[in-house]
Design an enzyme around this catalytic site. Structure first.
Site, PDB file in Angstrom:
ATOM      1  N   HIS A 191       0.846  -1.193   0.000  1.00 41.31           N
ATOM      2  CA  HIS A 191       0.000   0.000   0.000  1.00 41.31           C
ATOM      3  C   HIS A 191       0.883   1.245   0.000  1.00 41.31           C
ATOM      4  O   HIS A 191       1.274   1.739   1.063  1.00 41.31           O
ATOM      5  CB  HIS A 191      -0.909   0.002   1.231  1.00 41.31           C
ATOM      6  N   HIS A 211      -4.048   3.227  -3.563  1.00 44.09           N
ATOM      7  CA  HIS A 211      -4.208   2.684  -2.214  1.00 44.09           C
ATOM      8  C   HIS A 211      -3.452   1.381  -2.010  1.00 44.09           C
ATOM      9  O   HIS A 211      -2.594   1.300  -1.129  1.00 44.09           O
ATOM     10  CB  HIS A 211      -5.693   2.466  -1.902  1.00 44.09           C
TER      11      HIS A 211
END
Length: 672
Positions: free
Chosen positions: A37, A271
Site C-alpha cells: 500500500h 491505495h
C-alpha cells in the site's frame, strides 16, 4: 517549557526532502515486493515529519524505555511509513529489511507486528483497533502516573500519538473507544486523522458523510483543523496546541493519497497496489528525487537521526528515576517489577497456599461468584490488576471491595465502567497490556464475546496477558433464551491459536484458572463461568495437576469407560459415576477445564489421562465440535448442536439431556 524532540528544520528544502525520503522508501519497497500500500505513506509523509522530528519523545537505542511516547499506526496497511520512520530514526532496522518488505522471515511484514520490528508498539491491520489500543495506552499512562508519581518526581509523563484513516473512523469500534476516551478526558492522547477521502472502493463521499470534527467534539474531544496535511508547520503548530488540551485531541489533516505520483495521487488506485515501474519513474521525476531505490542522501539521514536526542532524553529520565529511587525506594522497585511484567517475590508460594485454602474451604456457588472471590484475593496482592465490565459489573462480578471507580476527575480507582462496548473494551485491554505495568481484565456475557472476537484474536496474535471474564455460559443462563445462550462460543474460542479457554467446574478450578491467567505473561485467557450455583466437589487433586488443563478427577480400578467433562457438567458426571457403580460399572472421570493447557502436556501424560482403547464419553453443554478427537469414532459426545430455549435452567438441562441418568445411559450404550 519547550518539550520538543527536534525543532523543525529552518530549511524548507530539507524538510521536503525528509518527507520525500519516506515517500520513496515506501514506493520502492512496495514495488520490490510487488504488493503493498504505497498511497497512505505517500500522503502522510508530512504528518510523520511534523510528529517524529518535532514532538515524539523516544530513544531508538531503547525501544522499551518506560517513559517513551507511544506511536501507533492504526491504519496499519501504511506499514512502510512506519518502517521508513524506524529505519531513518536509527532503530535496529537495516535497509536490507526494507528491501525485504513483505517477505518470509523479514522484520518488515505486510502489517506492523509487535515483537517482530523494534519500535512497533502494537500489531495493526484490522482497522480501528490501533486507535483502540492507543486509548488503552493513554489510559495506562494516566493510571500509572496516578499510582507512582510523587511531588517533585514525575517518572510517568508521556503521550500517545496515533495516525488514523477514514477506514479506522468508519469502524464501529472507533465510536466505542473514542467515546470512552472523551468521557475519561485522556488529554495525553492525540490522534492525527489522515483525511484523504479515499478508500479501496474509491471516493468515500457516497458512503461516509460523517461530520468527523463535529462527531469528535460531541464525544468530548478537542478538535484542531481541518488543516493542510502537507504543511509541516501547520501540523507542528497543532501538535503544540494539543499540549494544553484538557481532553484528547483530534488533528484533522487534509491530504492527498499517493501525493507525488503524477497519475495516481488522489485516486483509489494509489491505495493498495504498486505504482508500477513507469509511474515510479514519473514520481521520482515529479519529486525531483534523483536517488536510486533505497538510497537516502546523508543530509536527510542526519536530519532524521534521533539517536542522540533519544539518548539525552532517556538519560535525563534515568537521572530523574535515580532521584525517585533514592526518595521512594519501594515505589521504584515496584514500578520496575511491574514494567517488566514480573510477579512479586514469593508469589508462587503465596498463590499455592491460597489455592490449597480454596480447595479446603470452598462451598456451593456459581463460578462467576468464585471468580469474584479469586479476583478479590488477587487484587490485594497484585496492584497491577486493572479492569471492569461492559456494563455488566453486577452480573460478571468483576469488582471487589474498595476497588474504586476510574473517573476523569478522581484518579486512583481500578475498576473501569466500559459501558456497552464489548469490542472497544477488549481492544482497549490490549493497549493496556501492551503499555505495560497493568494486568487488564474485562467482563461480559459469553455470548457477547462475538462482539469482542477480533480483539481476542489480536491479543493471542500479540501474546499479551489479557483476561476475559465471560459469564453466563450455555443453557445454564436459563430464561433469557437462545439469544443469550452461547452454545457455540466455547468451541469457537478454542479455535483461536494461543488463547487459553478455561471452563472451571467449581471454586477451586476457578481459582486455578485465575492463577494461570495472571501468572502466564505471554498469552491471553478466557474464563468461562456459570450463572447458576455449582456444587463444591471433593477430590484429592493438587493445584499443579489442575494447571495441566485436564486431569483424572475420580478413578476406579481398571475402568471400563472414561467420562470427560467441563464446567457444570462435571458435577453431573460425578453423579453418573454413582449410577454406573450401582450397576457394577467402573468408570474414570476426567475434568478438562482447559483444553489448550492439556494439549501442551507431554504425549505420555495425555495418554495416561485418556488411555487409548478405553470407551470414552465427552460431556459439555455446547456444540459437539472439538470433542470427537478425544472420544474417537466409537465414542460418544453429549452436547447441543442447536440453539437453546427460554426456560429455567433446570428444565433446560433436563430437556437437552444433561442429567446423570443420560450420561450413565451413554456410557452403558457405548460399552454394550
Amino acid at each position: 517549557m519547550n518539550d520538543r524532540a527536534h525543532p523543525q528544520s529552518s530549511d524548507p528544502e530539507l524538510t521536503r526532502a525528509c518527507a520525500d525520503a519516506l515517500r520513496m522508501l515506501a514506493v520502492d519497497a512496495v514495488q520490490a515486493a510487488r504488493s503493498g500500500h504505497p498511497g497512505a505513506p505517500m500522503g502522510m509523509a508530512e504528518m510523520a515529519v511534523a510528529l517524529w522530528q518535532g514532538h515524539l519523545r523516544h530513544d531508538p537505542a531503547d525501544p522499551n524505555w518506560p517513559d517513551r511516547d507511544r506511536f501507533v499506526l492504526s491504519n496499519g496497511h501504511a506499514s512502510m511509513l512506519l518502517y521508513g520512520l524506524l529505519h531513518l530514526s536509527g532503530y535496529d532496522l537495516p535497509i536490507e529489511q526494507l528491501r525485504n518488505f513483505r517477505q518470509f522471515g523479514s522484520m518488515t511484514p505486510g502489517h506492523p507486528e509487535v515483537g517482530v520490528t523494534p519500535g512497533v508498539e502494537t500489531t495493526t491491520g484490522p482497522l480501528g483497533q490501533g486507535l483502540a489500543n492507543a486509548v488503552g495506552m493513554a489510559l495506562a499512562e494516566r493510571q500509572l502516573a496516578g499510582e507512582f508519581n510523587r511531588d517533585g518526581h514525575e517518572i510517568v509523563d508521556h503521550r500517545t500519538f496515533v495516525f488514523v484513516g477514514d477506514g479506522c473512523l468508519m469502524e464501529g469500534v472507533s465510536h466505542e473507544v473514542c467515546g470512552l476516551a472523551g468521557a475519561l478526558r485522556l488529554n495525553k492522547l492525540v490522534a492525527l486523522y489522515d483525511d484523504n477521502g479515499i478508500s479501496i472502493d474509491g471516493p468515500v463521499q457516497s458512503w461516509f458523510i460523517d461530520d468527523t470534527p463535529a462527531r469528535f467534539r460531541a464525544l468530548g474531544w478537542r478538535v484542531i483543523g481541518p488543516l493542510d496535511g502537507h504543511d509541516v508547520d501547520a501540523i507542528d503548530a497543532a501538535l503544540i496546541q494539543s499540549r494544553s488540551a484538557d481532553a484528547p485531541t483530534l488533528i484533522v489533516c487534509r491530504t492527498a493519497i499517493g501525493k507525488g505520483s503524477p497519475n495516481r495521487a488522489g485516486l483509489a488506485k494509489a491505495h493498495g497496489e504498486p505504482l508500477g515501474d513507469e509511474e515510479v519513474a514519473l514520481t521520482r521525476k515529479a519529486l525531483g528525487w534523483r536517488h536510486p531505490p533505497f538510497e537516502v542522501p546523508d543530509a536527510v539521514r542526519q536530519a532524521w537521526d534521533a539517536r542522540a536526542a533519544g539518548r539525552a532524553r532517556r538519560a535525563a529520565w534515568s537521572a530523574r528515576f535515580d532521584a525517585y529511587r533514592a526518595a521512594h525506594p519501594q515505589l521504584a522497585a515496584e514500578f520496575e517489577r511491574r514494567m517488566r511484567g514480573k510477579m512479586p517475590a514469593g508469589w508462587d508460594a503465596a498463590s499455592r497456599d491460597w489455592l490449597t485454602t480454596v480447595g479446603a474451604t470452598q462451598t456451593t456457588m456459581a463460578t462467576r461468584k468464585a471468580s469474584q472471590e479469586a479476583l478479590g484475593w488477587l487484587a490485594t496482592r497484585l496492584p497491577e490488576m486493572f479492569g471492569g465490565s461492559a456494563d455488566l459489573t453486577g452480573s460478571n462480578l468483576t469488582d471487589w471491595p474498595d476497588c474504586g471507580a476510574v473517573r476523569a476527575d478522581s484518579p486512583g480507582g481500578r475498576h473501569v465502567n466500559y459501558g456497552v462496548r464489548e469490542f472497544g473494551m477488549a481492544a482497549i485491554m490490549n493497549g493496556l497490556a501492551l503499555h505495560g505495568g497493568l494486568i487488564p481484565f474485562g467482563g461480559t456475557f459469553l455470548t457477547f464475546s462475538d462482539y469482542s472476537r477480533n480483539a481476542l484474536r489480536m491479543a493471542a496474535l500479540m501474546r499479551q496477558r489479557v483476561v476475559h471474564v465471560l459469564t453466563h455460559d450455555s443453557i445454564g443462563l436459563g430464561e433469557d433464551g437462545p439469544t443469550h445462550q452461547p452454545v457455540e462460543h466455547v468451541a469457537s474460542l478454542r479455535l483461536i491459536p494461543g488463547l487459553d479457554v478455561w471452563r472451571p467446574c467449581d471454586a477451586l478450578e476457578t481459582a486455578v484458572a485465575w492463577h494461570a491467567a495472571t501468572s502466564t505473561p505471554d498469552r491471553p485467557s478466557a474464563l468461562v463461568l456459570s450463572r447458576q450455583n455449582l456444587a463444591a466437589l471433593t477430590r484429592d487433586t493438587p493445584a499443579d495437576l489442575i494447571l495441566r488443563g485436564g486431569y483424572v478427577f475420580t478413578d476406579a480400578p481398571r475402568p471400563c469407560a472414561v467420562i470427560v467433562a467441563t464446567g457444570s457438567e462435571v458435577a453431573l458426571a460425578v453423579q453418573a459415576l454413582t449410577l454406573l457403580a450401582a450397576r457394577g460399572i467402573a468408570a474414570r472421570l476426567v475434568s478438562m477445564p482447559c483444553v489448550e493447557a492439556f494439549e501442551r502436556q507431554s504425549a505420555a501424560y495425555r495418554a495416561e489421562v485418556l488411555p487409548a482403547g478405553v470407551p470414552t464419553v465427552a460431556v459439555e453443554a455446547g456444540v459437539t465440535h472439538g470433542w470427537w478427537r478425544y472420544v474417537g469414532r466409537e465414542g460418544r459426545v453429549l452436547g447441543i448442536d442447536r440453539f437453546g430455549e427460554s426456560a429455567p435452567a433446570a428444565a433446560l438441562f433436563e430437556h437437552f439431556g444433561f442429567t446423570p441418568e443420560a450420561i450413565a445411559a451413554a456410557v452403558l450404550d457405548l460399552i454394550g
